[in-house]
Scaffold this motif. Structure first.
Motif, PDB file in Angstrom:
ATOM      1  N   UNK A 159      53.882 -11.155  34.314  1.00  0.00           N
ATOM      2  CA  UNK A 159      53.224 -10.771  35.564  1.00  0.00           C
ATOM      3  C   UNK A 159      54.150  -9.942  36.446  1.00  0.00           C
ATOM      4  N   UNK A 160      55.462 -10.130  36.302  1.00  0.00           N
ATOM      5  CA  UNK A 160      56.397  -9.328  37.093  1.00  0.00           C
ATOM      6  C   UNK A 160      56.287  -7.857  36.729  1.00  0.00           C
ATOM      7  N   UNK A 161      56.223  -7.567  35.424  1.00  0.00           N
ATOM      8  CA  UNK A 161      56.063  -6.168  35.001  1.00  0.00           C
ATOM      9  C   UNK A 161      54.694  -5.629  35.417  1.00  0.00           C
ATOM     10  N   UNK A 162      53.674  -6.462  35.362  1.00  0.00           N
ATOM     11  CA  UNK A 162      52.348  -6.039  35.825  1.00  0.00           C
ATOM     12  C   UNK A 162      52.357  -5.802  37.331  1.00  0.00           C
ATOM     13  N   UNK A 163      53.020  -6.703  38.060  1.00  0.00           N
ATOM     14  CA  UNK A 163      53.105  -6.554  39.517  1.00  0.00           C
ATOM     15  C   UNK A 163      53.870  -5.292  39.889  1.00  0.00           C
ATOM     16  N   UNK A 293      88.983  -7.720  29.347  1.00  0.00           N
ATOM     17  CA  UNK A 293      87.763  -7.260  28.678  1.00  0.00           C
ATOM     18  C   UNK A 293      86.895  -6.551  29.709  1.00  0.00           C
ATOM     19  N   UNK A 294      85.768  -6.047  29.270  1.00  0.00           N
ATOM     20  CA  UNK A 294      84.796  -5.451  30.191  1.00  0.00           C
ATOM     21  C   UNK A 294      83.490  -6.238  30.099  1.00  0.00           C
ATOM     22  N   UNK A 295      82.687  -6.119  31.140  1.00  0.00           N
ATOM     23  CA  UNK A 295      81.428  -6.853  31.155  1.00  0.00           C
ATOM     24  C   UNK A 295      80.317  -5.990  31.757  1.00  0.00           C
ATOM     25  N   UNK A 296      79.143  -6.119  31.179  1.00  0.00           N
ATOM     26  CA  UNK A 296      77.929  -5.542  31.751  1.00  0.00           C
ATOM     27  C   UNK A 296      76.857  -6.629  31.718  1.00  0.00           C
ATOM     28  N   UNK A 297      75.795  -6.439  32.470  1.00  0.00           N
ATOM     29  CA  UNK A 297      74.758  -7.459  32.514  1.00  0.00           C
ATOM     30  C   UNK A 297      73.386  -6.812  32.617  1.00  0.00           C
ATOM     31  N   UNK A 298      72.388  -7.594  32.226  1.00  0.00           N
ATOM     32  CA  UNK A 298      71.009  -7.112  32.235  1.00  0.00           C
ATOM     33  C   UNK A 298      70.090  -8.231  32.712  1.00  0.00           C
ATOM     34  N   UNK A 299      69.277  -7.931  33.712  1.00  0.00           N
ATOM     35  CA  UNK A 299      68.295  -8.899  34.207  1.00  0.00           C
ATOM     36  C   UNK A 299      67.081  -8.862  33.293  1.00  0.00           C
ATOM     37  N   UNK A 300      66.714 -10.019  32.746  1.00  0.00           N
ATOM     38  CA  UNK A 300      65.591 -10.101  31.809  1.00  0.00           C
ATOM     39  C   UNK A 300      64.293 -10.490  32.516  1.00  0.00           C
ATOM     40  N   UNK A 301      64.394 -11.311  33.540  1.00  0.00           N
ATOM     41  CA  UNK A 301      63.226 -11.654  34.340  1.00  0.00           C
ATOM     42  C   UNK A 301      63.687 -12.065  35.722  1.00  0.00           C
ATOM     43  N   UNK A 302      62.784 -11.927  36.687  1.00  0.00           N
ATOM     44  CA  UNK A 302      63.126 -12.269  38.065  1.00  0.00           C
ATOM     45  C   UNK A 302      61.876 -12.639  38.829  1.00  0.00           C
ATOM     46  N   UNK A 303      61.388 -13.860  38.617  1.00  0.00           N
ATOM     47  CA  UNK A 303      60.124 -14.263  39.237  1.00  0.00           C
ATOM     48  C   UNK A 303      60.355 -14.927  40.592  1.00  0.00           C
ATOM     49  N   UNK A 304      59.308 -14.928  41.384  1.00  0.00           N
ATOM     50  CA  UNK A 304      59.334 -15.526  42.717  1.00  0.00           C
ATOM     51  C   UNK A 304      58.961 -17.000  42.664  1.00  0.00           C
ATOM     52  N   UNK A 305      59.294 -17.694  43.732  1.00  0.00           N
ATOM     53  CA  UNK A 305      58.750 -19.034  43.936  1.00  0.00           C
ATOM     54  C   UNK A 305      57.250 -18.909  44.190  1.00  0.00           C
ATOM     55  N   UNK A 468      62.753  -7.691  38.901  1.00  0.00           N
ATOM     56  CA  UNK A 468      63.283  -6.967  37.742  1.00  0.00           C
ATOM     57  C   UNK A 468      63.491  -5.507  38.146  1.00  0.00           C
ATOM     58  N   UNK A 469      64.702  -4.973  37.991  1.00  0.00           N
ATOM     59  CA  UNK A 469      64.971  -3.581  38.392  1.00  0.00           C
ATOM     60  C   UNK A 469      64.062  -2.577  37.693  1.00  0.00           C
ATOM     61  N   UNK A 470      63.868  -1.432  38.328  1.00  0.00           N
ATOM     62  CA  UNK A 470      62.939  -0.417  37.823  1.00  0.00           C
ATOM     63  C   UNK A 470      63.351   0.142  36.469  1.00  0.00           C
TER      64      UNK A 470
END
Length: 484
Positions: A159-163, A293-305, A468-470
């Motif tokens: 629903x986050x991607x739909x929203x 070392x180096x680090x990167x990250x990726x947000x997979x989901x980010x839903x609201x309460x 979730x970032x664009x």
């Protein structure tokens, strides 16, 4: 004969309930087909296609692939305002394959199964909107009804991607439900969540002959986890931090060049989780610095309460009388008791203690509860319905589909939602959603305006911004990491 508005509504509601009763077999078959073809998030090809076919045959206009998700769709009927949405889901869970029996008998060992009842969840929405379509045609009603086929709720991002694509923005309100162990309005809030994976990169070397030449990405992961564990002491009450090492290297005698860890961060609201995310990123950067070392990250989901709406929940509660009482047969009661006997006694006892709204003397609870004292209290767990609840007013109920004391996300739940017990709860939910939406289409009492005013007050000036970032695309070929 001139009928009053109340008489027209009463007759219309009676016709809706009658239509659902007469067409139960059709929707039981749809739910059973989806139960027999369980598919995890973003892979719900069969379920999505079956629901689209059913809706198109009923005369709905369908737009598929919304939000860049192939299995997501919106089906619409009618014209003009109000625009009322009903949310549906259809994804399964990994590892919960089970026959509709009270003994553990997987259909496919370690295969997916509907341990959360989403085979019922989406089908009830289908049933409700098609019943409404019949009344729109019969009474020539003004207004638009929409069914939202929402994938990957178990991954907390469908629903986050739909929203993010704006498909809920023009709704006047949304209605939804979830299978439960009792019939009740959902007056509580669920937690906001961010799912974020960290990828560390180092330098490989022979762990025995030249360890000093290596820079271990796994060391960085483990140091990050230590830092996160210390962080737990300094976060707001109710916050949750949990993780899984998703890549720990190839072999003990190779210094790992790559390693990764997947975190779920929960909090009372989106702001709290965003702040926790910022702090955890600093922990990851510190671990990378310590290990070179180096680090990167990726947000997979980010839903609201989830933001409850008392006006709409009250409306849904008042439909229980028009929907008629629930009743289970002796055979269903026996099945439920046998199923419950397979639950660990300590788990069962804890579940019964938590079931404050239910009749603890009934294995299959048929009452309907509207516990106002729970309104706004934050409970454990998360759901992407929260995103919708911050865009438009949303009403939500649960209905009895599983014996009291049986936990969801278990094989016992899979068995129950594939049985006649689950089907009865589904038809009951379909009636309540259809009756509620019908009343909103007529809206003689100004319910929508009250719901919208409550929504404005509850959001308190906070506008929805996707978690979730664009630049993050839906993981349409994945379905293996399941938040709860």
């Amino acid at each position: 004969m001139n009928l009053t508005k109340k008489e027209v509504m009463r007759i219309g509601k009676s016709n809706i309930s009658k239509w659902i009763d007469e067409n139960e077999a059709k929707f039981t078959d749809v739910a059973k087909q989806i139960w027999n073809h369980p598919e995890v998030g973003y892979c719900e090809i069969f379920a999505s296609a079956l629901q689209i076919k059913t809706l198109e045959e009923a005369g709905f206009r369908v737009t598929s692939g919304v939000g860049d998700v192939p299995t997501a769709f919106v089906a619409e009927y009618g014209k003009g305002n109000p625009i009322i949405g009903i949310l549906g889901e259809f994804d399964a869970l990994p590892g919960l394959s089970q026959q509709a029996t009270p003994n553990y008998v997987p259909v496919v060992p370690n295969g997916p199964g509907h341990g959360c009842g989403h085979n019922l969840l989406g089908t009830a929405g289908l049933e409700a909107v098609i019943a409404l379509k019949e009344r729109i045609d019969a009474e020539i009603l003004e207004g638009t009804i929409r069914y939202y086929g929402c994938p990957a709720e178990e991954l907390l991002s469908g629903k986050t991607f739909m929203a993010r694509a704006g498909v809920f923005n023009d709704l006047d309100c949304a209605l939804t439900w979830h299978p439960g162990t009792t019939n009740m309005t959902v007056n509580f809030r669920t937690q906001a969540l961010t799912a974020i994976e960290f990828y560390f990169s180092g330098r490989t070397s022979h762990a025995g002959a030249a360890p000093h030449l290596g820079r271990s990405a796994l060391d960085a992961v483990e140091l990050m986890n230590v830092g996160a564990n210390y962080l737990r002491e300094h976060v707001p009450d109710g916050t949750r931090i949990h993780y899984q090492i998703t890549n720990g290297g190839m072999a003990p005698n190779i210094v790992p060049e790559h390693a990764s860890v997947y975190y779920f961060l929960r909090g009372a609201d989106r702001k709290q989780v965003n702040e926790l995310e910022e702090r955890l990123i600093k922990v990851a950067q510190g671990a990378a610095m310590m290990t070179e070392t180096s680090v990167r990250w990726e947000i997979k989901s980010g839903c609201y309460d989830t933001l409850p709406n008392e006006t709409l929940n009250e409306l849904m509660y008042t439909q229980a009388r028009a929907a008629g009482p629930m009743a289970f047969t002796e055979e269903e009661e026996k099945f439920a008791e046998e199923l419950r006997q397979t639950v660990d006694p300590t788990v069962l006892a804890a579940a019964m203690q938590q079931a404050t709204s239910a009749d603890a003397n009934k294995i299959l609870d048929t009452g309907f509860y509207h516990n106002k004292k729970h309104f706004g209290i934050t409970m454990g767990g998360s759901s992407d319905v929260g995103d919708v609840s911050w865009i438009v007013p949303m009403g939500q109920i649960m209905t009895t589909c599983v014996p009291l004391g049986v936990q969801f996300h278990t094989w016992q739940a899979t068995a129950s939602v594939g049985s006649s017990i689950g089907m009865k709860g589904m038809h009951y939910a379909a009636k309540i959603m259809a009756l509620s939406a019908y009343e909103l289409l007529l809206d003689q009492e100004g319910i929508l305006e009250k719901a919208k005013a409550e929504f404005v007050a509850s959001t308190n000036g906070v506008s929805y911004k996707p978690g979730v970032p664009a630049n993050i695309k839906p993981p349409v070929s994945k379905g293996d990491k399941v938040p709860v």
